[in-house]
Design a protein around this motif. Structure first.
Motif, PDB file in Angstrom:
ATOM      1  N   GLY A 123       0.801  -1.226   0.000  1.00  0.00           N
ATOM      2  CA  GLY A 123       0.000   0.000   0.000  1.00  0.00           C
ATOM      3  C   GLY A 123       0.828   1.267   0.000  1.00  0.00           C
ATOM      4  O   GLY A 123       0.289   2.356  -0.209  1.00  0.00           O
ATOM      5  N   LEU A 124       2.132   1.144   0.218  1.00  0.00           N
ATOM      6  CA  LEU A 124       3.017   2.303   0.182  1.00  0.00           C
ATOM      7  C   LEU A 124       3.658   2.435  -1.199  1.00  0.00           C
ATOM      8  O   LEU A 124       3.687   1.491  -1.977  1.00  0.00           O
ATOM      9  N   GLN A 125       4.193   3.619  -1.476  1.00  0.00           N
ATOM     10  CA  GLN A 125       4.847   3.877  -2.752  1.00  0.00           C
ATOM     11  C   GLN A 125       6.357   3.714  -2.585  1.00  0.00           C
ATOM     12  O   GLN A 125       6.978   4.418  -1.792  1.00  0.00           O
ATOM     13  N   GLY A 126       6.938   2.783  -3.350  1.00  0.00           N
ATOM     14  CA  GLY A 126       8.352   2.503  -3.215  1.00  0.00           C
ATOM     15  C   GLY A 126       9.166   2.880  -4.434  1.00  0.00           C
ATOM     16  O   GLY A 126       8.631   3.136  -5.516  1.00  0.00           O
ATOM     17  N   LEU A 127      10.475   2.895  -4.259  1.00  0.00           N
ATOM     18  CA  LEU A 127      11.437   3.146  -5.323  1.00  0.00           C
ATOM     19  C   LEU A 127      12.515   2.072  -5.273  1.00  0.00           C
ATOM     20  O   LEU A 127      12.825   1.540  -4.206  1.00  0.00           O
TER      21      LEU A 127
END
Length: 249
Positions: free
Chosen positions: A124-128
């Motif tokens: 649910g989080l935005q990652g790189l």
């Protein structure tokens, strides 16, 4: 010892072995600004081994990480100096025995209130993550099924860290020591930090092209590599690079 597979005897001349690797993977493989040659634990150790075998070494030009594996696949280079083990790589290339194991970390902003405590908490989080990087089947399979991770082809991997600092993502997946060096280089050590638990730990290897005529040297390379790893040479080189980066003697 990982022996050379049948059918890949490396015919032809090998007057010089061509090596390439990451430009920014501290302390595994790095290329200082405007430098033609690679440095780091893997390039330096490989050069020492091949010198002891009386084989000349040439380093490839600076190219994106994904392009390094295109070069290896085509036989344009003979070896990649340092890469994580995956089943695909074990099928497509000739891997050395493990040299070291390295933890991969999750970096987050220091002011993040609800800290993830596991890979599941990243859902649910935005990652790189760096473009072209693979961290092994277990993590990659989990990420493909459950995580949202952007992998853009920036010229400099540290752009990912800058995006994290600017709040454009919630976390960055990268080798712990490489990430810590980026924080230092960018001057943001107090703004971003690695979570205390490792995302994974994977073994790093040298990888030979199956099209390389230098495969004829692989058994001798393996024998010397294993002796040096067992004697602690790779571990000592890791410590020396880290001490140098910290300004220690």
């Amino acid at each position: 010892m990982a022996a050379m597979p049948n059918g890949f005897a490396g015919t032809g001349s090998c007057d010089q072995i061509k090596i390439n690797g990451s430009n920014v993977w501290f302390p595994i493989s790095i290329r200082h600004k405007d430098a033609e040659d690679l440095s780091g634990v893997f390039p330096d150790l490989a050069q020492e081994i091949f010198q002891s075998m009386k084989v000349d070494v040439a380093f490839g030009a600076k190219v994106p990480w994904k392009r390094v594996f295109v070069q290896l696949e085509s036989g344009e280079i003979d070896m990649v100096a340092g890469a994580y083990h995956t089943k695909d790589r074990a099928r497509n290339y000739v891997l050395s025995s493990p040299v070291i194991k390295e933890p991969v970390a999750i970096f987050v902003r220091a002011d993040m209130s609800d800290r993830p405590g596991s890979l599941e908490d990243l859902i649910g989080l935005q990652g790189l993550a760096p473009f072209g990087a693979t961290f092994g089947e277990e993590f990659d399979d989990f990420a493909n099924k459950h995580l949202t991770i952007s992998r853009q082809s920036f010229d400099d991997f540290s752009t990912n860290m800058e995006l994290l600092v600017d709040g454009k993502a919630d976390y960055l997946v990268i080798a712990r020591q490489a990430g810590e060096m980026m924080l230092k280089d960018l001057g943001v050590e107090g703004e971003v930090e690695a979570l205390p638990w490792p995302a994974l730990e994977n073994s790093l290897h040298y990888m030979f092209s199956k099209k390389s005529p230098c495969l004829k040297h692989i058994n001798a390379f393996q024998n010397e590599l294993e002796k040096r790893v067992e004697a602690g040479e790779a571990a000592n080189m890791m410590k020396a690079f880290n001490a140098s980066a910290s300004g220690q003697e």
